[in-house]
Enzyme design. Structure first.
Site, PDB file in Angstrom:
ATOM      1  N   LYS A 137       0.942  -1.180   0.032  1.00 40.00           N
ATOM      2  CA  LYS A 137      -0.065   0.068  -0.009  1.00 40.00           C
ATOM      3  C   LYS A 137       0.609   1.323  -0.098  1.00 40.00           C
ATOM      4  O   LYS A 137       1.809   1.094   0.512  1.00 40.00           O
ATOM      5  CB  LYS A 137      -1.005   0.053   1.089  1.00 40.00           C
ATOM      6  N   ALA A 173      10.431  -3.220   5.803  1.00 42.90           N
ATOM      7  CA  ALA A 173      10.514  -2.117   6.983  1.00 42.90           C
ATOM      8  C   ALA A 173      10.526  -0.685   6.106  1.00 42.90           C
ATOM      9  O   ALA A 173      11.172   0.395   6.444  1.00 42.90           O
ATOM     10  CB  ALA A 173      11.484  -2.217   7.883  1.00 42.90           C
ATOM     11  N   GLY A 188       7.763   1.378   5.020  1.00 41.66           N
ATOM     12  CA  GLY A 188       6.485   2.069   4.778  1.00 41.66           C
ATOM     13  C   GLY A 188       5.158   1.654   3.787  1.00 41.66           C
ATOM     14  O   GLY A 188       4.494   2.484   3.334  1.00 41.66           O
ATOM     15  N   MET A 189       5.395   0.494   3.368  1.00 41.99           N
ATOM     16  CA  MET A 189       4.301  -0.017   2.263  1.00 41.99           C
ATOM     17  C   MET A 189       3.643  -1.261   2.745  1.00 41.99           C
ATOM     18  O   MET A 189       3.088  -1.826   2.220  1.00 41.99           O
ATOM     19  CB  MET A 189       5.208  -0.230   0.732  1.00 41.99           C
ATOM     20  N   GLY A 196       4.430  -4.062   4.293  1.00 42.01           N
ATOM     21  CA  GLY A 196       5.139  -5.469   3.752  1.00 42.01           C
ATOM     22  C   GLY A 196       4.598  -6.620   4.770  1.00 42.01           C
ATOM     23  O   GLY A 196       4.398  -7.588   4.404  1.00 42.01           O
ATOM     24  N   ASP A 238      -2.550  -2.086   9.815  1.00 48.84           N
ATOM     25  CA  ASP A 238      -2.514  -2.092   8.287  1.00 48.84           C
ATOM     26  C   ASP A 238      -2.846  -3.512   7.636  1.00 48.84           C
ATOM     27  O   ASP A 238      -3.005  -3.452   6.418  1.00 48.84           O
ATOM     28  CB  ASP A 238      -1.080  -1.725   7.604  1.00 48.84           C
TER      29      ASP A 238
HETATM   30  O1  C5P Z   1      -0.556  -1.706  14.536  1.00 48.97           O
HETATM   31  P1  C5P Z   1       0.949  -1.765  14.200  1.00 48.97           P
HETATM   32  O2  C5P Z   1       1.611  -2.838  14.949  1.00 48.97           O
HETATM   33  O3  C5P Z   1       1.369  -1.831  12.799  1.00 48.97           O
HETATM   34  O4  C5P Z   1       1.611  -0.394  14.665  1.00 48.97           O
HETATM   35  C1  C5P Z   1       2.926  -0.271  14.847  1.00 48.97           C
HETATM   36  C2  C5P Z   1       3.324   1.044  15.713  1.00 48.97           C
HETATM   37  O5  C5P Z   1       3.099   2.149  14.830  1.00 48.97           O
HETATM   38  C3  C5P Z   1       2.289   1.146  17.034  1.00 48.97           C
HETATM   39  O6  C5P Z   1       2.720   0.550  18.191  1.00 48.97           O
HETATM   40  C4  C5P Z   1       2.286   2.677  17.183  1.00 48.97           C
HETATM   41  O7  C5P Z   1       3.657   2.957  17.753  1.00 48.97           O
HETATM   42  C5  C5P Z   1       2.499   3.316  15.826  1.00 48.97           C
HETATM   43  N1  C5P Z   1       1.154   3.505  15.190  1.00 48.97           N
HETATM   44  C6  C5P Z   1       0.488   4.660  15.772  1.00 48.97           C
HETATM   45  N2  C5P Z   1      -0.855   4.844  15.262  1.00 48.97           N
HETATM   46  C7  C5P Z   1      -1.498   4.333  14.294  1.00 48.97           C
HETATM   47  C8  C5P Z   1      -0.616   2.991  13.866  1.00 48.97           C
HETATM   48  C9  C5P Z   1       0.458   2.898  14.436  1.00 48.97           C
HETATM   49  O8  C5P Z   1       1.111   5.326  16.541  1.00 48.97           O
HETATM   50  N3  C5P Z   1      -2.512   4.478  13.842  1.00 48.97           N
END
Ligand code: C5P
Length: 304
Positions: free
Chosen positions: A9, A96, A98-99, A101, A136
């Site tokens: 994405k 790692a 930003g897409m 993966g 995501d």
């Molecule tokens: O949900 P995910 O594990 O992908 O999120 C990784 C980290 O990214 C979270 O622990 C948080 O620090 C940050 N995050 C956030 N707000 C979001 C999604 C992610 O702060 N909406």
């Protein structure tokens, strides 16, 4: 053996609200699925095993922390069965980068194990399991273009016309998503705007962006692309500024950091322009690789 193709994405809008008490940020997040994607295969196995090949695969954890392995365990636990599967990931999505993966592989593993174990899990249940795995992951199941609210997991599909052409420039090394959100908070605090839920209102989806998607108008979409994490990603990785400039000078309609970076995204007016932008990026030495792709494309699905 089951093979699942899953898209990467790019966020065409990533509006970041204030820091919530649970450590997440409320988002107005417009996800856009692109053809650049991973393949995940599932075979009968004993316990959950994981292998991975492709660019950056040496950076991919092969233990139970991998979202693909966690997806297999979560699906098996939901059905009260033992998790037995050999998963293999063919990586094309920058690691790692930003897409999303890792999230894509989690979504693909849900779909692959569901088919391998003949579970026929309802879509709503897969969505719930996906949301528990990560913010995501639900979108990687859905694909297309969708608005993500909450921490990104509350999805509304959006109408979109035609195909948009993109170039993605892969940077050396990855960026940690939590670190980029933290840097965003730090920059906001430094600017005096504050960074908590009380201080920062959660943005809404931009009507001009939604209209550009519905009209299939790349020039209008270029004018509306926005990523609230971009300043934070560039602050942590200043070299991204040169990559963004290179793509813009090569004729990109717009350039932005993809999600939390460090991959950068370039919107092109057509497929030919995208090839030219990718060539300029490769020649510039400001990135490790440049991929031409398009979207939107569907979410994780078993290949025929
Ligand atoms: O949900 P995910 O594990 O992908 O999120 C990784 C980290 O990214 C979270 O622990 C948080 O620090 C940050 N995050 C956030 N707000 C979001 C999604 C992610 O702060 N909406």
């Amino acid at each position: 053996m089951i093979t699942v193709r899953v898209p990467a994405k790019v966020n065409v809008q990533l509006g970041v609200g204030g820091l919530r008490p649970d450590g997440f940020h409320d988002l107005a997040n417009v996800f856009f699925a692109v053809a650049l994607g991973d393949l995940v295969t599932a075979r009968q196995g004993e316990g959950v095993t994981l292998t991975c090949e492709g660019p950056g695969s040496d950076q991919v954890p092969l233990d139970d922390s991998n979202l693909a392995a966690r997806a297999a365990y979560a699906l098996a636990a939901h059905h009260g069965i033992e998790a037995n599967v050999a998963l293999h990931i063919e990586k094309a999505i920058p690691v790692a980068g930003g897409m999303a993966g890792g999230s894509a592989d989690g979504a693909a593993a849900l779909v692959a194990c569901d088919a391998l174990w003949k579970l026929d899990t309802p879509a709503e249940v897969l969505h719930e399991l996906a949301a528990e795995l990560g913010s995501d992951v639900p979108f990687a199941l859905l694909g297309g273009v969708a608005l993500g609210r909450g921490r990104g997991e509350i999805l509304t599909p959006l109408p979109v016309e035609g195909t948009f052409h993109w170039v993605f420039a892969v940077a050396d090394g990855g960026l940690s998503t939590p670190a980029v959100f933290r840097e965003c908070d730090r920059l906001r605090a430094e600017a005096g705007t504050g960074f908590t839920e009380e201080e920062v209102t959660t943005p809404d989806a931009d009507p001009a962006l939604l209209a550009a998607l519905a009209d299939g108008d790349p020039t209008a979409l270029a004018g509306a692309l926005a990523n609230d994490l971009q300043a934070a990603a560039v602050s942590l990785r200043p070299s991204l500024a040169a990559t963004l400039r290179t793509g813009t000078e090569a004729g990109a309609l717009a350039a932005l950091v993809s999600g939390s970076g460090p991959t950068t995204a370039f919107l092109a007016k057509d497929a030919e322009a995208a090839e030219g932008i990718a060539r300029a990026l490769r020649d510039s030495g400001t990135c490790r690789a440049a991929h031409v792709t398009h979207g939107p494309v569907p979410g994780a699905a078993v290949t025929a």
